[in-house]
Design a protein around this motif. Structure first.
Motif, short mmCIF file in Angstrom:
data_model
loop_
_atom_site.label_atom_id
_atom_site.label_comp_id
_atom_site.label_asym_id
_atom_site.label_seq_id
_atom_site.Cartn_x
_atom_site.Cartn_y
_atom_site.Cartn_z
N GLY A 87 1.45 19.51 -19.87
CA GLY A 87 0.42 18.65 -20.44
C GLY A 87 -0.15 19.08 -21.77
O GLY A 87 -1.27 18.72 -22.13
N LEU A 88 0.61 19.86 -22.54
CA LEU A 88 0.16 20.33 -23.84
C LEU A 88 0.67 19.39 -24.94
O LEU A 88 1.74 18.82 -24.82
CB LEU A 88 0.63 21.76 -24.09
CG LEU A 88 0.29 22.77 -22.99
CD1 LEU A 88 0.83 24.14 -23.35
CD2 LEU A 88 -1.21 22.84 -22.74
N ASP A 89 -0.08 19.26 -26.00
CA ASP A 89 0.25 18.35 -27.10
C ASP A 89 1.28 19.01 -28.02
O ASP A 89 0.93 19.78 -28.92
CB ASP A 89 -1.02 17.99 -27.88
CG ASP A 89 -0.78 16.94 -28.95
OD1 ASP A 89 0.37 16.78 -29.40
OD2 ASP A 89 -1.76 16.28 -29.32
N PHE A 90 2.55 18.70 -27.78
CA PHE A 90 3.62 19.34 -28.54
C PHE A 90 3.57 18.98 -30.02
O PHE A 90 3.94 19.81 -30.86
CB PHE A 90 5.00 19.01 -27.96
CG PHE A 90 6.10 19.75 -28.67
CD1 PHE A 90 6.27 21.11 -28.48
CD2 PHE A 90 6.93 19.10 -29.57
CE1 PHE A 90 7.25 21.81 -29.16
CE2 PHE A 90 7.92 19.78 -30.25
CZ PHE A 90 8.08 21.15 -30.04
N ASP A 91 3.13 17.79 -30.37
CA ASP A 91 3.05 17.42 -31.78
C ASP A 91 2.11 18.36 -32.54
O ASP A 91 2.43 18.82 -33.63
CB ASP A 91 2.60 15.96 -31.94
CG ASP A 91 3.68 14.98 -31.47
OD1 ASP A 91 4.87 15.36 -31.43
OD2 ASP A 91 3.32 13.84 -31.12
N LYS A 92 0.96 18.66 -31.96
CA LYS A 92 0.02 19.60 -32.58
C LYS A 92 0.62 21.01 -32.65
O LYS A 92 0.47 21.72 -33.64
CB LYS A 92 -1.29 19.67 -31.80
CG LYS A 92 -2.22 18.52 -32.02
CD LYS A 92 -3.52 18.78 -31.26
CE LYS A 92 -4.47 17.61 -31.37
NZ LYS A 92 -5.68 17.83 -30.57
N ILE A 93 1.28 21.40 -31.57
CA ILE A 93 1.88 22.74 -31.50
C ILE A 93 3.00 22.87 -32.52
O ILE A 93 3.08 23.87 -33.25
CB ILE A 93 2.35 23.02 -30.07
CG1 ILE A 93 1.12 23.17 -29.16
CG2 ILE A 93 3.25 24.25 -30.01
CD1 ILE A 93 1.41 23.06 -27.68
#
Length: 155
Positions: A87-93
């Motif tokens: 559930g982590l925001d890959f785009d931000k990462i």
């Protein structure tokens, strides 16, 4: 990973993961050299950005990193899948990973690593500190469970 997958673990610990290892930063060139080569640095940057941009859920962040580290072959696709799975925001990462912010995160991790190792002649990874005290050992699950006074092999 087994220990970190236990329910309610976050009630017992506050985890700080520092994916830096035995890297070296050249402050003039901003070049980072990792003990195990370029691939280690590439994924240290990913993991640093997972921590920096992954949100406030330390357990989900750690689980995403554990998933990446536990892959048969680490890749950008595996990093994306691990982030999305937890559930982590890959785009931000990914944006962080490909920016100067990733370098700044690594600089912060370098300072944290050196501060934790201060006064110790022998320096290796993983460098485990629990309650401000360095713990000699490389089996994270065993060390953590002993600190929590629990048997790592029991559920």
């Amino acid at each position: 990973y087994y220990v970190m997958s236990k329910a309610d673990l976050e009630k017992n610990i506050s985890l700080t993961l520092v994916p830096y290892g035995n890297a070296h930063i050249d402050g003039e060139t901003k070049n980072i050299t990792c003990q195990h080569g370029e691939k280690e640095c590439h994924f240290n940057f990913y993991e640093g950005c997972i921590i920096a941009k992954g949100g406030q859920d330390q357990i989900q962040t750690f689980r995403a990193i554990a998933e990446l580290e536990g892959a048969a072959e680490m890749s950008d696709d595996v990093a994306e899948q691990a982030c999305k799975k937890f559930g982590l925001d890959f785009d931000k990462i990914s944006a962080c990973r490909n920016s100067d912010e990733a370098y700044e995160v690594q600089k912060r991790f370098a300072r944290m690593t050196e501060d934790a190792r201060q006064g110790f002649e022998k320096k290796y990874v993983p460098w485990i500190v629990i309650n401000g005290e360095h713990i000699d050992g490389d089996d994270f699950a065993d060390v953590l469970c002993k600190a929590l006074d629990k048997d790592p092999h029991k559920s």
